[in-house]
Enzyme design. Structure first.
Site, PDB file in Angstrom:
ATOM      1  N   GLU A 187       7.033  26.007   5.138  1.00  9.83           N
ATOM      2  CA  GLU A 187       8.008  25.644   4.084  1.00  9.83           C
ATOM      3  C   GLU A 187       8.066  26.681   2.961  1.00  9.83           C
ATOM      4  O   GLU A 187       7.947  26.346   1.775  1.00  9.83           O
ATOM      5  CB  GLU A 187       7.687  24.253   3.525  1.00  9.83           C
ATOM      6  CG  GLU A 187       7.873  23.164   4.550  1.00  9.83           C
ATOM      7  CD  GLU A 187       7.792  21.739   4.007  1.00  9.83           C
ATOM      8  OE1 GLU A 187       7.384  21.538   2.843  1.00  9.83           O
ATOM      9  OE2 GLU A 187       8.151  20.809   4.767  1.00  9.83           O
ATOM     10  N   GLU A 200       7.832  19.034  11.601  1.00  9.98           N
ATOM     11  CA  GLU A 200       7.464  17.929  10.698  1.00  9.98           C
ATOM     12  C   GLU A 200       8.625  16.950  10.671  1.00  9.98           C
ATOM     13  O   GLU A 200       9.741  17.341  10.311  1.00  9.98           O
ATOM     14  CB  GLU A 200       7.192  18.421   9.271  1.00  9.98           C
ATOM     15  CG  GLU A 200       5.852  19.077   9.089  1.00  9.98           C
ATOM     16  CD  GLU A 200       5.520  19.369   7.633  1.00  9.98           C
ATOM     17  OE1 GLU A 200       5.878  18.551   6.756  1.00  9.98           O
ATOM     18  OE2 GLU A 200       4.911  20.420   7.395  1.00  9.98           O
TER      19      GLU A 200
HETATM   20  O1  AHR Z   1       3.448  16.384   5.813  1.00 11.23           O
HETATM   21  C1  AHR Z   1       3.271  16.373   4.432  1.00 11.23           C
HETATM   22  C2  AHR Z   1       3.833  17.623   3.757  1.00 11.23           C
HETATM   23  O2  AHR Z   1       5.233  17.622   3.868  1.00 11.23           O
HETATM   24  C3  AHR Z   1       3.435  18.947   4.345  1.00 11.23           C
HETATM   25  O3  AHR Z   1       2.224  19.420   3.846  1.00 11.23           O
HETATM   26  C4  AHR Z   1       4.545  19.848   3.916  1.00 11.23           C
HETATM   27  O4  AHR Z   1       4.752  20.913   4.803  1.00 11.23           O
HETATM   28  C5  AHR Z   1       5.743  18.938   3.787  1.00 11.23           C
HETATM   29  O5  AHR Z   1       6.377  19.113   2.581  1.00 11.23           O
END
Ligand code: AHR
Length: 507
Positions: free
Chosen positions: A177, A296
């Site tokens: 990210e 994610e």
């Molecule tokens: O999964 C929780 C968080 O969400 C992770 O650390 C991050 O990559 C995202 O913002």
């Protein structure tokens, strides 16, 4: 079937092939965050702990999910992580402040311990490198430590730590990210693109067999989406194999019809990133196709307020501990269905995360482990969703919600497992008031019979599971019948359905 329910029709045929499902779409994620590691997978004082301190009760639940790949060690955590802190004698490892989550990282678990654990639960690891505070050098050293056989400084260090054989980690994320202002060491797309390219180039020189994931946008809501993808991929296209997508949803305004339509946004996300990849491909006259790693995804909002109350600088505080309800399980089912319908481009996906932190598995410190509601659609797709994803031709009644129009009540995907001669229909009925009569033409699958119709349903959309009581769990009493080449089923209002067919052989 008695009268008066809305009807939906589907045609399913072997010829309508989207692609072979890459099993890695059933991946997950363990980050050094909250109680995912400390109190989740690792708790040496727990009654079920193994010789390394890992909880066997948790391992058992992870094995049940049959998770093919697990992303590690972050997440936001990785952007401030020194991987060297987590290897070598445990009693000599430093305690560090983790600035991403404002905790103390004791480094009791690091690369080698996690690789052991992953092997035990039958998963590969998708390793992320730190492109926040670090860069090319730390990444190439970590790869040498993990994957090089021996005879070099970092590989011999691994051997001296008791790991004679290389870990052979195939999949690597080039940071996490990096578009987000919350990220330690956030980059502009130009800065990230250059750094990711040079890091990937060096990593491939260490081990040409690795597969690399270039960072995409942190969500469709980012102001830089999709320009971020266009600029970064212009740099990384030839070195990376995948671009990442991240997305979390929540029912913040308690509008369940709108909430269950959120996968319309996910569809748009996947289509936009695919189009952007293909634009860069055309621009570069490249023969290579970029694939998508949705590394994610989940529901995340229940714990937001509680997280503001947590005191900083402890080890393993209860962060991001969303308690999932029944409607969350329906949306998670739809998200998995969305990946299946994009099996031609989405090759990896990681439910974020796996234990305690926005997770299907919860634990008590020193106590029980149990299944959250979202465990079930994940389990069903992971077990029955392997094979070829088929494009169902769907004719469904639709509805309009606050943010979306023409939302089909029937959300579905179909997987054909040729080797096992099985066809599985996954379906969500998004209708919150009425059941839906499904008629599915399966005449192309001659001789197939119904095995079972699994249903996840509950009168209360807000019902949750706890350590003491599993209120939301599936049953196999669905109404589906399979006769003369048609499956007919009444899908209960607000339900997750798994209709399993298998070829019948006489004798
Ligand atoms: O999964 C929780 C968080 O969400 C992770 O650390 C991050 O990559 C995202 O913002």
């Amino acid at each position: 079937m008695s009268a008066a329910a809305p009807r939906a029709r589907m045609i399913v045929d072997k010829a309508f092939k989207i692609a072979e499902v890459d099993q890695r779409i059933y991946g997950s994620f363990i980050e050094h965050l909250g109680r995912a590691v400390y109190g989740g997978i690792y708790e040496p004082t727990h009654s079920t702990a193994d010789n390394f301190g890992f909880r066997n009760d948790v391992k058992q639940l992870v094995r049940e999910l049959n998770v093919p790949i697990i992303r590690y060690p972050g997440g936001n955590f990785v952007s401030g992580y020194n991987w060297e802190d987590g290897v070598g004698p445990v009693d000599q490892r430093p305690k560090r402040l983790d600035l991403a989550w404002r905790t103390v990282e004791p480094n009791f678990v690091g690369t080698n311990e996690f690789m052991n654990w992953a092997k035990e639960v039958g998963s590969e690891v998708m390793m992320a490198v730190n492109l926040g505070t670090r860069g090319v050098d730390a990444a190439r050293n970590l790869l040498e430590y993990c994957n090089h056989k021996g005879g070099s400084y970092w590989s011999d260090l691994r051997r001296s730590h008791g790991y004679e054989q290389p870990h052979g980690i195939k999949t690597w994320c080039l940071g996490n990210e990096m578009d987000g202002p919350w990220q330690i060491g956030q980059k502009t797309p130009q800065e990230y693109g250059r750094l990711a390219y040079e890091t990937g180039k060096a990593m491939r020189l260490v081990d040409p067999s690795v597969e690399l994931v270039s960072c995409g946008s942190s969500s469709t809501g980012m102001p830089t989406f999709p320009e971020w993808e266009a600029i970064t991929l212009d740099h990384t296209y030839e070195v990376a194999d995948y671009v990442s997508l991240h997305q979390y949803y929540g029912n913040r305004d308690n509008d369940s019809a709108n909430y269950l339509a959120r996968t319309m946004d996910m569809e748009h996300f996947i289509r936009t990133v695919t189009a952007t990849c293909d634009y860069i491909k055309a621009k570069k006259r490249s023969k290579k196709t970029m694939y998508l790693s949705f590394d994610e995804w989940n529901v995340w909002y229940h714990s937001n307020d509680a997280d503001t109350q947590i005191e900083p600088w402890s080890v393993g505080p209860p962060q991001l501990e969303d308690v999932y309800n029944f409607e969350d399980a329906l949306l998670v089912g739809s998200m998995l269905i969305t990946f299946l319908r994009h099996a031609d481009r989405v090759k990896m996906a990681c439910m974020a995360q796996l234990v305690n932190v926005i997770a299907p598995i919860m634990t008590e410190n020193g106590g029980r482990a149990w299944k959250q509601t979202i465990f079930y659609p994940y389990l069903h797709t992971s077990i029955y969703g392997r094979g070829v994803s088929l494009q169902p031709i769907v004719d469904s009644p639709v509805y309009d919600a606050q943010d979306y129009t023409d939302v089909p009540y029937l959300d579905s995907a179909v997987v054909y497992n040729e080797a096992d001669e099985e066809v599985t229909i996954f379906a969500v009925n998004r209708n919150l008031q009425e059941s839906l009569d499904l008629e599915c033409d399966v005449r192309g699958f001659e001789g197939y019979r119904l095995v079972e119709h699994i249903v996840l349903e509950h009168e209360d959309l807000k019902a949750v599971n706890t350590a003491a009581e599993e209120k939301v769990k599936p049953h196999s009493k669905g109404t589906a019948i399979c006769k003369d080449g048609y499956v007919n089923a009444r899908l209960s209002k607000a339900s997750w359905n798994v209709i399993r067919l298998k070829k019948e052989h006489s004798n």
